[in-house]
Write a protein that holds these residues in place. Structure first.
Motif, mmCIF file in Angstrom:
data_model
loop_
_atom_site.group_PDB
_atom_site.id
_atom_site.type_symbol
_atom_site.label_atom_id
_atom_site.label_comp_id
_atom_site.label_asym_id
_atom_site.label_seq_id
_atom_site.Cartn_x
_atom_site.Cartn_y
_atom_site.Cartn_z
ATOM 1 N N ASP A 12 71.409 -15.086 32.810
ATOM 2 C CA ASP A 12 72.259 -13.965 33.193
ATOM 3 C C ASP A 12 71.328 -12.834 33.605
ATOM 4 O O ASP A 12 70.308 -12.589 32.940
ATOM 5 N N ASN A 20 76.136 0.940 37.579
ATOM 6 C CA ASN A 20 76.432 -0.205 36.716
ATOM 7 C C ASN A 20 75.820 -0.107 35.321
ATOM 8 O O ASN A 20 75.538 -1.125 34.698
ATOM 9 N N ASP A 22 77.171 0.618 32.500
ATOM 10 C CA ASP A 22 78.015 -0.050 31.503
ATOM 11 C C ASP A 22 77.794 -1.560 31.514
ATOM 12 O O ASP A 22 77.761 -2.195 30.463
ATOM 13 N N ASP A 23 77.643 -2.141 32.699
ATOM 14 C CA ASP A 23 77.401 -3.582 32.803
ATOM 15 C C ASP A 23 76.049 -3.956 32.200
ATOM 16 O O ASP A 23 75.912 -4.988 31.539
ATOM 17 N N PHE A 25 74.465 -2.284 29.805
ATOM 18 C CA PHE A 25 74.602 -2.165 28.349
ATOM 19 C C PHE A 25 75.391 -3.333 27.765
ATOM 20 O O PHE A 25 75.092 -3.811 26.675
ATOM 21 N N GLU A 26 76.396 -3.801 28.491
ATOM 22 C CA GLU A 26 77.186 -4.947 28.027
ATOM 23 C C GLU A 26 76.310 -6.206 27.920
ATOM 24 O O GLU A 26 76.452 -6.988 26.985
ATOM 25 N N LEU A 27 75.412 -6.406 28.866
ATOM 26 C CA LEU A 27 74.505 -7.556 28.818
ATOM 27 C C LEU A 27 73.544 -7.444 27.643
ATOM 28 O O LEU A 27 73.262 -8.419 26.959
ATOM 29 N N ASP A 29 73.845 -5.457 24.750
ATOM 30 C CA ASP A 29 74.368 -5.167 23.419
ATOM 31 C C ASP A 29 74.479 -6.364 22.479
ATOM 32 O O ASP A 29 74.101 -6.239 21.319
ATOM 33 N N PRO A 30 74.972 -7.519 22.915
ATOM 34 C CA PRO A 30 75.062 -8.628 21.965
ATOM 35 C C PRO A 30 73.700 -9.100 21.461
ATOM 36 O O PRO A 30 73.584 -9.646 20.375
ATOM 37 N N PRO A 33 71.796 -4.890 19.742
ATOM 38 C CA PRO A 33 72.706 -3.753 19.617
ATOM 39 C C PRO A 33 71.940 -2.485 19.252
ATOM 40 O O PRO A 33 71.156 -2.481 18.321
#
Length: 90
Positions: A12, A20, A22-23, A25-27, A29-30, A33
């Protein structure tokens, strides 16, 4: 001496731009974190993100790619290196 070829592996990835965050951070964070710090220079036109990667802390600049492998390893690569190394999966 034998030669080896790297096995094809899907990852990914996302190229950081000013629209982008937010995108990105979304990648991240899991995997890590809150392990990154977002800093803004003078304005949002030049975001910089400090990312805890598998290789240690790195700076992610606009135009760079953040990569997450199947083992949840995180790497940062410049556009030039990323585009020489990876092809988009369709």
């Amino acid at each position: 001496m034998a030669k080896y070829r790297k096995k094809p592996v899907e990852v990914d990835a996302i190229k950081l731009n000013t629209n982008n965050l937010d995108d990105v951070f979304e990648l991240l964070d899991p995997v890590f974190p809150l392990a990154y710090a977002y800093s803004i220079g003078q304005d949002l036109a030049d975001p910089v993100i400090r990312v805890q990667t598998t290789e240690g802390p790195k700076m992610l600049f606009v135009g760079d790619y953040v990569i997450k492998t199947v083992q949840d390893e995180i790497f940062i690569r410049t556009s030039e290196i990323f585009e020489q190394t990876y092809d988009k999966v369709i």
